[in-house]
Design a protein around this motif. Structure first.
Motif, PDB file in Angstrom:
ATOM      1  N   TYR A  98      25.199 -95.617   9.130  1.00  0.00           N
ATOM      2  CA  TYR A  98      24.747 -96.080   7.810  1.00  0.00           C
ATOM      3  C   TYR A  98      23.664 -97.156   7.922  1.00  0.00           C
ATOM      4  O   TYR A  98      23.238 -97.702   6.913  1.00  0.00           O
ATOM      5  CB  TYR A  98      25.936 -96.632   7.016  1.00  0.00           C
ATOM      6  CG  TYR A  98      26.691 -97.702   7.774  1.00  0.00           C
ATOM      7  CD1 TYR A  98      26.243 -99.012   7.785  1.00  0.00           C
ATOM      8  CD2 TYR A  98      27.812 -97.382   8.517  1.00  0.00           C
ATOM      9  CE1 TYR A  98      26.903 -99.983   8.501  1.00  0.00           C
ATOM     10  CE2 TYR A  98      28.479 -98.343   9.236  1.00  0.00           C
ATOM     11  CZ  TYR A  98      28.015 -99.651   9.227  1.00  0.00           C
ATOM     12  OH  TYR A  98      28.666-100.603   9.956  1.00  0.00           O
ATOM     13  N   MET A 116      26.533-100.575   0.905  1.00  0.00           N
ATOM     14  CA  MET A 116      25.458-100.801  -0.077  1.00  0.00           C
ATOM     15  C   MET A 116      24.393 -99.730   0.074  1.00  0.00           C
ATOM     16  O   MET A 116      24.127 -99.278   1.189  1.00  0.00           O
ATOM     17  CB  MET A 116      24.854-102.189   0.128  1.00  0.00           C
ATOM     18  CG  MET A 116      25.774-103.298  -0.287  1.00  0.00           C
ATOM     19  SD  MET A 116      25.092-104.901   0.136  1.00  0.00           S
ATOM     20  CE  MET A 116      26.022-105.306   1.587  1.00  0.00           C
ATOM     21  N   GLY A 148      18.959-106.567  13.263  1.00  0.00           N
ATOM     22  CA  GLY A 148      19.389-105.925  14.481  1.00  0.00           C
ATOM     23  C   GLY A 148      20.579-106.622  15.154  1.00  0.00           C
ATOM     24  O   GLY A 148      21.415-107.185  14.473  1.00  0.00           O
ATOM     25  N   GLU A 149      20.603-106.538  16.454  1.00  0.00           N
ATOM     26  CA  GLU A 149      21.681-107.189  17.176  1.00  0.00           C
ATOM     27  C   GLU A 149      21.130-108.461  17.828  1.00  0.00           C
ATOM     28  O   GLU A 149      20.333-108.382  18.763  1.00  0.00           O
ATOM     29  CB  GLU A 149      22.258-106.220  18.229  1.00  0.00           C
ATOM     30  CG  GLU A 149      23.237-106.841  19.189  1.00  0.00           C
ATOM     31  CD  GLU A 149      24.330-107.676  18.503  1.00  0.00           C
ATOM     32  OE1 GLU A 149      24.791-107.326  17.405  1.00  0.00           O
ATOM     33  OE2 GLU A 149      24.689-108.722  19.071  1.00  0.00           O
ATOM     34  N   THR A 166      26.313-113.200  13.472  1.00  0.00           N
ATOM     35  CA  THR A 166      26.871-111.882  13.163  1.00  0.00           C
ATOM     36  C   THR A 166      26.447-110.935  14.273  1.00  0.00           C
ATOM     37  O   THR A 166      25.249-110.774  14.511  1.00  0.00           O
ATOM     38  CB  THR A 166      26.341-111.363  11.813  1.00  0.00           C
ATOM     39  OG1 THR A 166      26.904-112.157  10.786  1.00  0.00           O
ATOM     40  CG2 THR A 166      26.767-109.934  11.574  1.00  0.00           C
ATOM     41  N   VAL A 219      32.767-101.761   7.534  1.00  0.00           N
ATOM     42  CA  VAL A 219      32.206-101.017   6.398  1.00  0.00           C
ATOM     43  C   VAL A 219      32.955 -99.688   6.346  1.00  0.00           C
ATOM     44  O   VAL A 219      33.022 -98.969   7.349  1.00  0.00           O
ATOM     45  CB  VAL A 219      30.692-100.762   6.600  1.00  0.00           C
ATOM     46  CG1 VAL A 219      30.133 -99.897   5.481  1.00  0.00           C
ATOM     47  CG2 VAL A 219      29.934-102.088   6.653  1.00  0.00           C
ATOM     48  N   MET A 248      18.629-102.351   6.717  1.00  0.00           N
ATOM     49  CA  MET A 248      19.540-103.465   6.968  1.00  0.00           C
ATOM     50  C   MET A 248      19.287-104.029   8.374  1.00  0.00           C
ATOM     51  O   MET A 248      19.482-105.208   8.632  1.00  0.00           O
ATOM     52  CB  MET A 248      20.965-102.945   6.853  1.00  0.00           C
ATOM     53  CG  MET A 248      21.994-103.997   6.633  1.00  0.00           C
ATOM     54  SD  MET A 248      21.773-104.845   5.082  1.00  0.00           S
ATOM     55  CE  MET A 248      23.371-104.623   4.365  1.00  0.00           C
ATOM     56  N   SER A 263      31.177-107.045  13.901  1.00  0.00           N
ATOM     57  CA  SER A 263      31.268-105.792  13.145  1.00  0.00           C
ATOM     58  C   SER A 263      32.067-104.777  13.950  1.00  0.00           C
ATOM     59  O   SER A 263      31.766-104.529  15.114  1.00  0.00           O
ATOM     60  CB  SER A 263      29.871-105.242  12.862  1.00  0.00           C
ATOM     61  OG  SER A 263      29.162-106.191  12.116  1.00  0.00           O
TER      62      SER A 263
HETATM   63  N1  SAM Z   1      24.115-105.986  14.524  1.00  0.00           N
HETATM   64  C1  SAM Z   1      24.877-107.016  13.914  1.00  0.00           C
HETATM   65  C2  SAM Z   1      26.166-106.450  13.346  1.00  0.00           C
HETATM   66  O1  SAM Z   1      26.313-105.225  13.279  1.00  0.00           O
HETATM   67  O2  SAM Z   1      26.997-107.269  12.966  1.00  0.00           O
HETATM   68  C3  SAM Z   1      24.140-107.817  12.848  1.00  0.00           C
HETATM   69  C4  SAM Z   1      23.259-107.030  11.899  1.00  0.00           C
HETATM   70  S1  SAM Z   1      24.126-105.875  10.850  1.00  0.00           S
HETATM   71  C5  SAM Z   1      22.779-105.240   9.898  1.00  0.00           C
HETATM   72  C6  SAM Z   1      25.000-106.963   9.766  1.00  0.00           C
HETATM   73  C7  SAM Z   1      26.098-106.344   8.941  1.00  0.00           C
HETATM   74  O3  SAM Z   1      25.500-105.476   7.985  1.00  0.00           O
HETATM   75  C8  SAM Z   1      27.093-105.492   9.719  1.00  0.00           C
HETATM   76  O4  SAM Z   1      28.395-105.965   9.461  1.00  0.00           O
HETATM   77  C9  SAM Z   1      26.905-104.102   9.166  1.00  0.00           C
HETATM   78  O5  SAM Z   1      28.110-103.368   9.163  1.00  0.00           O
HETATM   79  C10 SAM Z   1      26.389-104.396   7.779  1.00  0.00           C
HETATM   80  N2  SAM Z   1      25.670-103.289   7.164  1.00  0.00           N
HETATM   81  C11 SAM Z   1      24.646-102.564   7.660  1.00  0.00           C
HETATM   82  N3  SAM Z   1      24.228-101.649   6.771  1.00  0.00           N
HETATM   83  C12 SAM Z   1      25.017-101.788   5.663  1.00  0.00           C
HETATM   84  C13 SAM Z   1      25.089-101.149   4.369  1.00  0.00           C
HETATM   85  N4  SAM Z   1      24.265-100.180   4.026  1.00  0.00           N
HETATM   86  N5  SAM Z   1      26.031-101.582   3.502  1.00  0.00           N
HETATM   87  C14 SAM Z   1      26.883-102.592   3.818  1.00  0.00           C
HETATM   88  N6  SAM Z   1      26.842-103.247   4.999  1.00  0.00           N
HETATM   89  C15 SAM Z   1      25.943-102.849   5.909  1.00  0.00           C
END
Ligand code: SAM
Ligand code: SF4
Length: 324
Positions: free
Chosen positions: A26, A188, A67-68, A94, A158, A319, A118
């Motif tokens: 996602y 989202m 990203g990470e 995060t 998620v 995201m 995550s």
């Molecule tokens: N890579 C790291 C991680 O996964 O925690 C940090 C960046 S990631 C984009 C941050 C958070 O955004 C994660 O918990 C991920 O599950 C969540 N995320 C990414 N896309 C999403 C979406 N479309 N809706 C809700 N949460 C989302």
């Protein structure tokens, strides 16, 4: 610094890279995203300068994301420097957890006491299907190690209907038996998630209430964000919900987001942004940069527009660049 609705802006989410070592279906998907060259991202020196200015404007708490973030070399020393900026009281991270265990001691020395990890499933095969990589053991091991080392650990999950929602009860039992908060985030509609269906908070809470008796909302604040926490007498940890879709928490939103390309965004759902990188590299002085930040804060909308399916900003928002 206040926005035009009187909200005091004190929280910054800072995306330090668009790179990632997982491929969540996602978020990036297996095909990944088009990575920008490193020179298009702000350097740690440039980010540090901006963090000083943000703190002078009233930002107190900074969340490092991606990203990470842990794939970016030098991120932990950067965090340590940001932690020492006067006025910054809290720097957290995060992460997807793949590299976390290796960095735990360094993070503790840098002054980080809380990590968000995550983890979308406690089942190894489901984790692999959702994240595109067989890294469950490393992420799970890092969570256990972080708890042992007294980090405050929040697990972000998620839920996608039909893919990992069968694991809701397992997560609840995990929070009962471990000193962690498991936070369920509603999917989202950003980027290319239209193939997946979100699972609303009400449904998750109902399922959890069947396995954990006596769940009640926690009144003391548990963090900087919009999560609503629940606990029960026999639980070591907590359950929380980030219900971005089924309830609107925008009235209490105090955050700005700086994406990996140096664009400052007033809201996740908005196409508006201010290119701080262009200003920094164009020689803007601190006064001009602070004014640009203030102006962006004033652009914060009253509430998000996730429900507006015609909103092109949602489709175009990855995201992985903004950092969640
Ligand atoms: N890579 C790291 C991680 O996964 O925690 C940090 C960046 S990631 C984009 C941050 C958070 O955004 C994660 O918990 C991920 O599950 C969540 N995320 C990414 N896309 C999403 C979406 N479309 N809706 C809700 N949460 C989302
Ligand atoms: Fe990577 Fe985090 Fe996006 Fe998953 S959610 S692909 S771990 S940036």
């Amino acid at each position: 610094m206040k926005d035009s609705f009187g909200r005091e802006i004190d929280y910054l989410r800072l995306s330090v890279t668009d790179r990632c070592n997982l491929r969540c279906v996602y978020c990036m998907g297996e095909e990944g995203v088009e990575w920008k060259p490193h020179c298009e991202m702000l350097s740690f020196e440039e980010l540090e300068r901006l963090c000083f200015l943000f703190s002078e404007l009233g930002i107190k708490k900074i969340k490092i994301t991606g990203g990470e973030p842990l794939v970016k070399k030098g991120v932990v020393p950067f965090i340590a420097r940001v932690r020492h900026i006067p006025g910054i009281t809290d720097v957290t991270l995060t992460t997807n957890g793949v590299l976390l265990e290796y960095y735990l001691d360094e993070l503790a020395e840098a002054g980080v006491s809380s990590v968000n990890v995550s983890l979308d499933s406690l089942d190894r095969r489901t984790f692999q299907r959702l994240s595109g990589r067989d890294e469950f053991d490393r992420v799970y091991g890092a969570i256990q190690a972080a708890v042992r080392k007294n980090f405050r650990v929040k697990i972000n999950a998620v839920l996608l209907r039909g893919l990992n929602d069968a694991g809701i009860e397992d997560f609840a039992l995990f929070a009962r038996d471990n000193e962690v908060s498991v936070r369920f985030i509603e999917l989202m509609p950003l980027g290319t998630v239209s193939a997946y269906e979100m699972v609303p908070t009400g449904e998750v809470l109902e399922k959890i209430s069947r396995v954990i008796k006596g769940l009640t909302p926690v009144s003391e604040p548990q963090g900087n964000g919009p999560a609503v926490y629940y606990a029960a007498p026999d639980m070591k940890g907590k359950i929380a919900f980030i219900s971005a879709m089924s309830s609107c928490f925008c009235a209490t939103c105090t955050r700005l987001r700086l994406d990996s390309l140096g664009r400052l965004k007033p809201c996740l759902s908005s196409g508006l942004s201010r290119d701080l990188k262009a200003l920094v590299r164009g020689g803007a002085d601190n006064g001009a940069l602070k004014e640009a930040i203030r102006e962006t804060a004033r652009l914060k909308p009253h509430a998000h527009i996730f429900a507006d399916r015609t909103n092109a900003a949602l489709r175009d928002t990855a995201m992985s660049k903004i950092g969640g």
